[in-house]
Scaffold this motif. Structure first.
Motif, PDB file in Angstrom:
ATOM      1  N   GLY A  27      58.050  69.582  84.279  1.00 18.13           N
ATOM      2  CA  GLY A  27      59.082  68.918  83.601  1.00 18.13           C
ATOM      3  C   GLY A  27      59.448  69.918  82.324  1.00 18.13           C
ATOM      4  N   ILE A  28      58.601  70.075  81.622  1.00 20.06           N
ATOM      5  CA  ILE A  28      58.756  70.588  80.372  1.00 20.06           C
ATOM      6  C   ILE A  28      59.510  72.211  80.307  1.00 20.06           C
ATOM      7  CG2 ILE A  28      58.074  71.839  78.077  1.00 20.06           C
ATOM      8  CD1 ILE A  28      56.097  69.185  77.988  1.00 20.06           C
ATOM      9  N   ILE A  29      58.800  72.819  81.576  1.00 21.77           N
ATOM     10  CA  ILE A  29      59.329  74.125  81.701  1.00 21.77           C
ATOM     11  C   ILE A  29      60.621  74.227  82.312  1.00 21.77           C
ATOM     12  CG2 ILE A  29      58.913  76.048  83.321  1.00 21.77           C
ATOM     13  CD1 ILE A  29      55.951  75.588  83.248  1.00 21.77           C
ATOM     14  N   SER A  30      60.973  72.962  83.027  1.00 20.83           N
ATOM     15  CA  SER A  30      62.288  72.917  83.772  1.00 20.83           C
ATOM     16  C   SER A  30      63.209  72.970  82.666  1.00 20.83           C
ATOM     17  CB  SER A  30      62.521  71.904  84.743  1.00 20.83           C
ATOM     18  OG  SER A  30      63.586  71.466  85.106  1.00 20.83           O
ATOM     19  N   VAL A  31      63.269  71.823  81.588  1.00 26.36           N
ATOM     20  CA  VAL A  31      64.045  71.453  80.535  1.00 26.36           C
ATOM     21  C   VAL A  31      64.323  72.809  79.575  1.00 26.36           C
ATOM     22  CG1 VAL A  31      64.581  70.132  78.375  1.00 26.36           C
ATOM     23  CG2 VAL A  31      63.640  69.241  80.457  1.00 26.36           C
ATOM     24  N   PHE A  32      63.268  73.648  79.408  1.00 27.70           N
ATOM     25  CA  PHE A  32      63.152  74.822  78.848  1.00 27.70           C
ATOM     26  C   PHE A  32      64.084  75.964  79.387  1.00 27.70           C
ATOM     27  CE2 PHE A  32      61.872  78.917  77.489  1.00 27.70           C
ATOM     28  CZ  PHE A  32      61.860  78.828  76.004  1.00 27.70           C
ATOM     29  N   CYS A  33      63.956  75.941  80.586  1.00 30.69           N
ATOM     30  CA  CYS A  33      64.591  76.809  81.470  1.00 30.69           C
ATOM     31  C   CYS A  33      66.302  76.583  81.407  1.00 30.69           C
ATOM     32  CB  CYS A  33      64.268  77.164  83.069  1.00 30.69           C
ATOM     33  SG  CYS A  33      62.725  77.824  83.059  1.00 30.69           S
ATOM     34  N   ALA A  34      66.531  74.992  81.347  1.00 26.27           N
ATOM     35  CA  ALA A  34      67.893  74.685  81.333  1.00 26.27           C
ATOM     36  C   ALA A  34      68.464  74.976  80.176  1.00 26.27           C
ATOM     37  CB  ALA A  34      67.929  73.114  81.652  1.00 26.27           C
ATOM     38  N   LYS A  35      67.856  74.968  78.835  1.00 24.76           N
ATOM     39  CA  LYS A  35      68.134  75.188  77.643  1.00 24.76           C
ATOM     40  C   LYS A  35      68.511  76.543  77.536  1.00 24.76           C
ATOM     41  CE  LYS A  35      66.259  75.429  72.933  1.00 24.76           C
ATOM     42  NZ  LYS A  35      66.216  76.862  72.650  1.00 24.76           N
ATOM     43  N   LYS A  36      68.002  77.612  78.593  1.00 23.33           N
ATOM     44  CA  LYS A  36      68.301  78.842  78.486  1.00 23.33           C
ATOM     45  C   LYS A  36      69.296  79.438  79.445  1.00 23.33           C
ATOM     46  CE  LYS A  36      65.548  79.955  74.935  1.00 23.33           C
ATOM     47  NZ  LYS A  36      66.079  80.591  73.799  1.00 23.33           N
ATOM     48  N   GLU A  37      69.794  78.243  80.279  1.00 24.15           N
ATOM     49  CA  GLU A  37      70.702  78.834  81.302  1.00 24.15           C
ATOM     50  C   GLU A  37      70.117  79.464  82.412  1.00 24.15           C
ATOM     51  OE1 GLU A  37      75.002  79.473  80.836  1.00 24.15           O
ATOM     52  OE2 GLU A  37      74.240  79.912  78.763  1.00 24.15           O
ATOM     53  N   ASN A  38      68.603  79.320  82.696  1.00 15.51           N
ATOM     54  CA  ASN A  38      67.935  79.946  83.534  1.00 15.51           C
ATOM     55  C   ASN A  38      67.753  79.187  84.764  1.00 15.51           C
ATOM     56  OD1 ASN A  38      65.722  80.963  84.931  1.00 15.51           O
ATOM     57  ND2 ASN A  38      65.148  82.304  82.998  1.00 15.51           N
ATOM     58  N   ILE A  39      67.921  80.032  86.110  1.00 18.93           N
ATOM     59  CA  ILE A  39      68.027  79.124  87.124  1.00 18.93           C
ATOM     60  C   ILE A  39      66.754  78.530  87.693  1.00 18.93           C
ATOM     61  CG2 ILE A  39      67.234  81.178  88.820  1.00 18.93           C
ATOM     62  CD1 ILE A  39      69.339  80.242  90.847  1.00 18.93           C
ATOM     63  N   TRP A  40      65.464  79.077  87.145  1.00 18.61           N
ATOM     64  CA  TRP A  40      64.208  78.348  87.400  1.00 18.61           C
ATOM     65  C   TRP A  40      64.115  76.926  86.886  1.00 18.61           C
ATOM     66  CZ3 TRP A  40      60.179  79.743  90.381  1.00 18.61           C
ATOM     67  CH2 TRP A  40      60.325  81.254  90.638  1.00 18.61           C
ATOM     68  N   VAL A  41      65.112  76.358  86.187  1.00 18.58           N
ATOM     69  CA  VAL A  41      65.418  74.891  86.148  1.00 18.58           C
ATOM     70  C   VAL A  41      65.226  74.200  87.049  1.00 18.58           C
ATOM     71  CG1 VAL A  41      67.750  74.997  85.801  1.00 18.58           C
ATOM     72  CG2 VAL A  41      66.579  73.226  84.978  1.00 18.58           C
ATOM     73  N   TYR A  42      65.901  74.590  88.198  1.00 18.92           N
ATOM     74  CA  TYR A  42      65.763  73.897  89.485  1.00 18.92           C
ATOM     75  C   TYR A  42      64.640  73.906  90.379  1.00 18.92           C
ATOM     76  CZ  TYR A  42      70.604  72.841  88.245  1.00 18.92           C
ATOM     77  OH  TYR A  42      71.596  72.495  87.680  1.00 18.92           O
ATOM     78  N   PRO A  43      64.076  75.054  90.614  1.00 19.20           N
ATOM     79  CA  PRO A  43      62.593  74.875  91.299  1.00 19.20           C
ATOM     80  C   PRO A  43      61.385  74.323  90.490  1.00 19.20           C
ATOM     81  CG  PRO A  43      63.175  77.424  90.716  1.00 19.20           C
ATOM     82  CD  PRO A  43      64.449  76.340  90.415  1.00 19.20           C
TER      83      PRO A  43
END
Length: 205
Positions: A27-43
């Motif tokens: 969950g934390i990795i996902s939010v961090f990826c979203a912050k960086k506009e990184n597509i890994w937010v979704y998987p």
């Protein structure tokens, strides 16, 4: 505070602790990826929400369970949206239009109604935490849709919903999830500031 979180897991199974830890990490990795506009937010987010569906089903929190099921579907939609080269090239951080605001309000209301009906379907006695659950479900689902469209308002909704979720999960005895949402709140504030900076830079070009 440490004892407060630990004491909630004295009678928990090893499987529950491991699964909650995985939800916490992904969950934390996902939010961090979203912050960086990184597509890994979704998987990463998908792993977190799927496990959460199981945990909430076991705990009989059917409203949250249903919403996490919807989040999983929305994660797949967002993943597709961000992965599409044609769509991604046109998908910049923007503010919601008047039409998108109206749709967002509609999604919020519709989600609240559906979540309430889920509780009714399971013949669950509604108490104050359940009504809070229903309300935050509307906030988070709308936020997921705005995130898929890269609308900066998604972070405003996440911040508001996360602040509510922290004491809610603590009250339910899900200490690790409560701590996770506390971290989510901090990350969402940082993400909003970062996206706002990117948005302002784009407007100046």
């Amino acid at each position: 505070m440490f004892d407060f979180f630990i004491s909630q897991y004295k009678n928990a199974s090893t499987l529950q602790i491991v699964l909650e830890f995985l939800v916490f990490v992904f969950g934390i990795i996902s939010v961090f990826c979203a912050k960086k506009e990184n597509i890994w937010v979704y998987p990463t987010g998908l792993i977190s929400t799927v496990i959460t569906v199981y945990l909430l089903y076991q705990a009989k929190y059917f409203g949250d369970m249903t919403m996490n099921f919807y989040y999983s579907i929305m994660s797949i939609y967002g993943w597709y949206k961000w992965a599409s080269k044609k769509a991604y090239s046109n998908l910049k951080i923007t503010r919601t239009s008047s039409k998108e605001k109206i749709i967002g309000v509609g999604l919020f209301v519709l989600t609240i109604i559906i979540t309430y009906l889920v509780y009714v379907f399971f013949d669950y006695k509604l108490e104050i935490p359940n009504y809070i659950d229903i309300f935050t479900s509307g906030i988070f689902f709308t936020g997921m849709w705005y995130m898929a469209l890269k609308k900066i308002e998604n972070w405003t909704l996440w911040i508001f919903g996360d602040i509510i979720a922290v004491p809610l999960f603590a009250y339910r005895g899900l200490g690790m999830l409560s701590l996770q949402y506390l971290i989510f709140t901090i990350l969402a504030i940082l993400a909003y500031l970062e996206w706002k900076k990117i948005l302002n830079n784009n407007l100046q070009k």
